[in-house]
Enzyme design. Structure first.
Site, PDB file in Angstrom:
ATOM      1  N   SER A 210       0.123  -4.168  10.686  1.00 49.17           N
ATOM      2  CA  SER A 210      -0.696  -4.054  11.918  1.00 49.17           C
ATOM      3  C   SER A 210      -2.193  -4.180  11.587  1.00 49.17           C
ATOM      4  O   SER A 210      -2.932  -3.200  11.688  1.00 49.17           O
ATOM      5  CB  SER A 210      -0.376  -2.764  12.674  1.00 49.17           C
ATOM      6  OG  SER A 210      -0.247  -1.637  11.846  1.00 49.17           O
TER       7      SER A 210
ATOM      8  N   GLY B  37      -2.596 -17.511   5.000  1.00 54.46           N
ATOM      9  CA  GLY B  37      -2.790 -16.421   5.957  1.00 54.46           C
ATOM     10  C   GLY B  37      -2.153 -15.125   5.504  1.00 54.46           C
ATOM     11  O   GLY B  37      -1.495 -14.445   6.292  1.00 54.46           O
TER      12      GLY B  37
ATOM     13  N   SER C 244       0.821  -1.220   0.000  1.00 54.20           N
ATOM     14  CA  SER C 244       0.000   0.000   0.000  1.00 54.20           C
ATOM     15  C   SER C 244       0.855   1.271   0.000  1.00 54.20           C
ATOM     16  O   SER C 244       0.325   2.369  -0.173  1.00 54.20           O
ATOM     17  CB  SER C 244      -0.964   0.008   1.195  1.00 54.20           C
ATOM     18  OG  SER C 244      -0.239  -0.051   2.412  1.00 54.20           O
ATOM     19  N   GLY C 245       2.165   1.120   0.238  1.00 57.32           N
ATOM     20  CA  GLY C 245       3.059   2.285   0.206  1.00 57.32           C
ATOM     21  C   GLY C 245       3.556   2.727   1.571  1.00 57.32           C
ATOM     22  O   GLY C 245       4.080   3.839   1.718  1.00 57.32           O
ATOM     23  N   LYS C 246       3.453   1.861   2.575  1.00 55.04           N
ATOM     24  CA  LYS C 246       3.875   2.235   3.946  1.00 55.04           C
ATOM     25  C   LYS C 246       5.356   2.600   3.998  1.00 55.04           C
ATOM     26  O   LYS C 246       5.724   3.661   4.513  1.00 55.04           O
ATOM     27  CB  LYS C 246       3.616   1.066   4.930  1.00 55.04           C
ATOM     28  CG  LYS C 246       2.183   0.607   5.006  1.00 55.04           C
ATOM     29  CD  LYS C 246       1.993  -0.488   6.035  1.00 55.04           C
ATOM     30  CE  LYS C 246       2.731  -1.784   5.736  1.00 55.04           C
ATOM     31  NZ  LYS C 246       2.320  -2.473   4.490  1.00 55.04           N
ATOM     32  N   SER C 247       6.207   1.728   3.456  1.00 50.34           N
ATOM     33  CA  SER C 247       7.653   1.982   3.514  1.00 50.34           C
ATOM     34  C   SER C 247       8.025   3.194   2.670  1.00 50.34           C
ATOM     35  O   SER C 247       8.901   3.980   3.049  1.00 50.34           O
ATOM     36  CB  SER C 247       8.448   0.758   3.019  1.00 50.34           C
ATOM     37  OG  SER C 247       8.055  -0.379   3.737  1.00 50.34           O
TER      38      SER C 247
HETATM   39  N1  PPS Z   1       1.249 -13.878   5.668  1.00 54.67           N
HETATM   40  C1  PPS Z   1       1.684 -12.631   5.435  1.00 54.67           C
HETATM   41  N2  PPS Z   1       0.818 -11.588   5.487  1.00 54.67           N
HETATM   42  C2  PPS Z   1       1.261 -10.343   5.264  1.00 54.67           C
HETATM   43  N3  PPS Z   1       2.562 -10.030   4.978  1.00 54.67           N
HETATM   44  C3  PPS Z   1       3.451 -11.036   4.920  1.00 54.67           C
HETATM   45  C4  PPS Z   1       3.047 -12.368   5.142  1.00 54.67           C
HETATM   46  N4  PPS Z   1       4.145 -13.166   5.017  1.00 54.67           N
HETATM   47  C5  PPS Z   1       5.176 -12.368   4.727  1.00 54.67           C
HETATM   48  N5  PPS Z   1       4.777 -11.076   4.674  1.00 54.67           N
HETATM   49  C6  PPS Z   1       5.704  -9.959   4.443  1.00 54.67           C
HETATM   50  O1  PPS Z   1       5.926  -9.396   5.727  1.00 54.67           O
HETATM   51  C7  PPS Z   1       5.676  -7.995   5.727  1.00 54.67           C
HETATM   52  C8  PPS Z   1       4.688  -7.608   6.850  1.00 54.67           C
HETATM   53  O2  PPS Z   1       5.299  -7.639   8.097  1.00 54.67           O
HETATM   54  P1  PPS Z   1       4.640  -6.826   9.275  1.00 54.67           P
HETATM   55  O3  PPS Z   1       5.533  -7.018  10.449  1.00 54.67           O
HETATM   56  O4  PPS Z   1       4.409  -5.430   8.820  1.00 54.67           O
HETATM   57  O5  PPS Z   1       3.236  -7.561   9.485  1.00 54.67           O
HETATM   58  S1  PPS Z   1       2.242  -7.542  10.736  1.00 54.67           S
HETATM   59  O6  PPS Z   1       2.102  -6.127  11.170  1.00 54.67           O
HETATM   60  O7  PPS Z   1       2.795  -8.371  11.800  1.00 54.67           O
HETATM   61  O8  PPS Z   1       0.970  -8.078  10.240  1.00 54.67           O
HETATM   62  C9  PPS Z   1       5.042  -7.646   4.417  1.00 54.67           C
HETATM   63  O9  PPS Z   1       5.783  -6.524   3.979  1.00 54.67           O
HETATM   64  P2  PPS Z   1       5.100  -5.174   3.425  1.00 54.67           P
HETATM   65  O10 PPS Z   1       4.829  -5.482   1.998  1.00 54.67           O
HETATM   66  O11 PPS Z   1       6.194  -4.162   3.603  1.00 54.67           O
HETATM   67  O12 PPS Z   1       3.884  -4.827   4.198  1.00 54.67           O
HETATM   68  C10 PPS Z   1       5.211  -8.879   3.530  1.00 54.67           C
HETATM   69  O13 PPS Z   1       6.223  -8.659   2.602  1.00 54.67           O
HETATM   70  N1  ADP Z   2       2.520   6.985  -3.780  1.00 52.36           N
HETATM   71  C1  ADP Z   2       3.002   6.067  -4.634  1.00 52.36           C
HETATM   72  N2  ADP Z   2       2.940   6.259  -5.952  1.00 52.36           N
HETATM   73  C2  ADP Z   2       3.410   5.326  -6.806  1.00 52.36           C
HETATM   74  N3  ADP Z   2       3.982   4.154  -6.434  1.00 52.36           N
HETATM   75  C3  ADP Z   2       4.062   3.921  -5.121  1.00 52.36           C
HETATM   76  C4  ADP Z   2       3.573   4.849  -4.155  1.00 52.36           C
HETATM   77  N4  ADP Z   2       3.781   4.334  -2.932  1.00 52.36           N
HETATM   78  C5  ADP Z   2       4.373   3.146  -3.141  1.00 52.36           C
HETATM   79  N5  ADP Z   2       4.555   2.901  -4.442  1.00 52.36           N
HETATM   80  C6  ADP Z   2       5.183   1.700  -5.016  1.00 52.36           C
HETATM   81  O1  ADP Z   2       4.423   0.591  -4.548  1.00 52.36           O
HETATM   82  C7  ADP Z   2       5.282  -0.469  -4.199  1.00 52.36           C
HETATM   83  C8  ADP Z   2       4.994  -0.897  -2.768  1.00 52.36           C
HETATM   84  O2  ADP Z   2       5.328   0.151  -1.886  1.00 52.36           O
HETATM   85  P1  ADP Z   2       5.896  -0.115  -0.438  1.00 52.36           P
HETATM   86  O3  ADP Z   2       6.226   1.209   0.127  1.00 52.36           O
HETATM   87  O4  ADP Z   2       6.974  -1.142  -0.475  1.00 52.36           O
HETATM   88  O5  ADP Z   2       4.605  -0.723   0.287  1.00 52.36           O
HETATM   89  P2  ADP Z   2       4.454  -1.451   1.686  1.00 52.36           P
HETATM   90  O6  ADP Z   2       5.603  -0.980   2.551  1.00 52.36           O
HETATM   91  O7  ADP Z   2       3.128  -1.005   2.209  1.00 52.36           O
HETATM   92  O8  ADP Z   2       4.493  -2.905   1.383  1.00 52.36           O
HETATM   93  C9  ADP Z   2       6.711   0.028  -4.433  1.00 52.36           C
HETATM   94  O9  ADP Z   2       7.149  -0.441  -5.688  1.00 52.36           O
HETATM   95  C10 ADP Z   2       6.572   1.525  -4.466  1.00 52.36           C
HETATM   96  O10 ADP Z   2       7.538   2.119  -5.293  1.00 52.36           O
END
Ligand code: PPS
Ligand code: ADP
Length: 212
Positions: A116, A165, A46-49
């Site tokens: 979260s 999950g 969703s773009g959190k990082s």
């Molecule tokens: N089962 C499952 N569900 C969701 N996400 C998964 C899962 N397994 C691995 N991942 C990877 O782990 C990242 C999420 O970790 P978090 O610590 O943010 O998750 S949580 O808050 O404990 O739910 C998440 O990274 P982000 O994409 O940055 O959100 C995923 O890449």
């Molecule tokens: N505001 C934005 N506009 C365009 N692309 C985005 C935007 N935010 C995130 N992205 C792209 O979406 C992908 C996922 O973003 P990321 O920050 O890693 O999400 P998350 O941390 O929630 O998993 C990355 O490739 C990032 O470059």
């Protein structure tokens, strides 16, 4: 002789709280800012990082000290003993909440970025912080957008049943009901990373966090 009072907290028995002469307000004065927690929640992709990094960079350029606690990164160390089952996610969130609380107490703008997914766990972290210093940011991006991005190929694996999950696919995500900041698409377009960061900076500035 007078003994300091001790108490029991959880499984820790006979412990006492030590006050330090230098407190949060002193540290905030030193840093010229107010400590807080910016809690970014939303689906994977969703773009959190992206927001956390853009925000941290913008704060740095303004001379403000921040620190990012990214769920993925913290799972490489402190939380590497935790899986993605609900009780482990809850513990992941609880620990990051406690660490974020320490950073905020240090006077730092702490940016916590993790899925979260459960409202109850996020609200428990909010309750740890002094009033108005927990700023919840909801990345309200449609699942289709996150899934189309699929940076790590995890949605594909989850759809194929190879990851069980997975949040948004076969595990719940509970959106916040009382977030301070909502990030969402406008006219079908996602705001740029800089625009998302600006939205948070505006909130921090208006609420006095960027001054000591
Ligand atoms: N089962 C499952 N569900 C969701 N996400 C998964 C899962 N397994 C691995 N991942 C990877 O782990 C990242 C999420 O970790 P978090 O610590 O943010 O998750 S949580 O808050 O404990 O739910 C998440 O990274 P982000 O994409 O940055 O959100 C995923 O890449
Ligand atoms: N505001 C934005 N506009 C365009 N692309 C985005 C935007 N935010 C995130 N992205 C792209 O979406 C992908 C996922 O973003 P990321 O920050 O890693 O999400 P998350 O941390 O929630 O998993 C990355 O490739 C990032 O470059």
């Amino acid at each position: 002789m007078n003994h300091r009072p001790v108490s029991t907290v959880g499984k820790s028995t006979n412990i006492a709280w030590h006050e330090c002469p230098v407190g949060r307000l002193d540290r905030q004065k030193l840093l010229g800012q107010k400590g807080c927690v910016i809690w970014i929640t939303g689906l994977s992709g969703s773009g959190k990082s992206t927001l956390a990094c853009a925000l941290s960079r913008e704060l740095y350029s303004r001379g403000c000290l921040s620190y990012v606690l990214d769920g993925d990164n913290v799972r490489h160390g402190l939380n590497k003993d935790l899986s993605f089952k609900p009780e482990d996610r809850a513990e992941n969130i609880r620990r990051i909440g406690e660490v974020a609380k320490l950073f905020a107490d240090a006077g730092i703008i702490c940016i916590a970025s993790l899925i979260s997914p459960y409202r109850r766990d996020r609200d428990a972290c909010r309750a740890l912080l002094p009033e108005d210093t927990f700023i919840e940011v909801f990345m309200n991006m449609p699942l289709e957008v996150c899934e189309a991005r699929d940076v790590k190929g995890l949605y594909k694996l989850a759809r194929a049943g190879k990851i069980k999950g997975f949040t948004g696919i076969d595990d719940p995500y509970e959106p916040p009901s009382n977030c301070e900041i909502l990030i969402q698409q406008k006219d079908g377009l996602c705001p740029s990373p800089a625009a998302m960061a600006d939205q948070v900076i505006l909130y921090l500035d208006r609420n006095g966090f960027l001054q000591g």
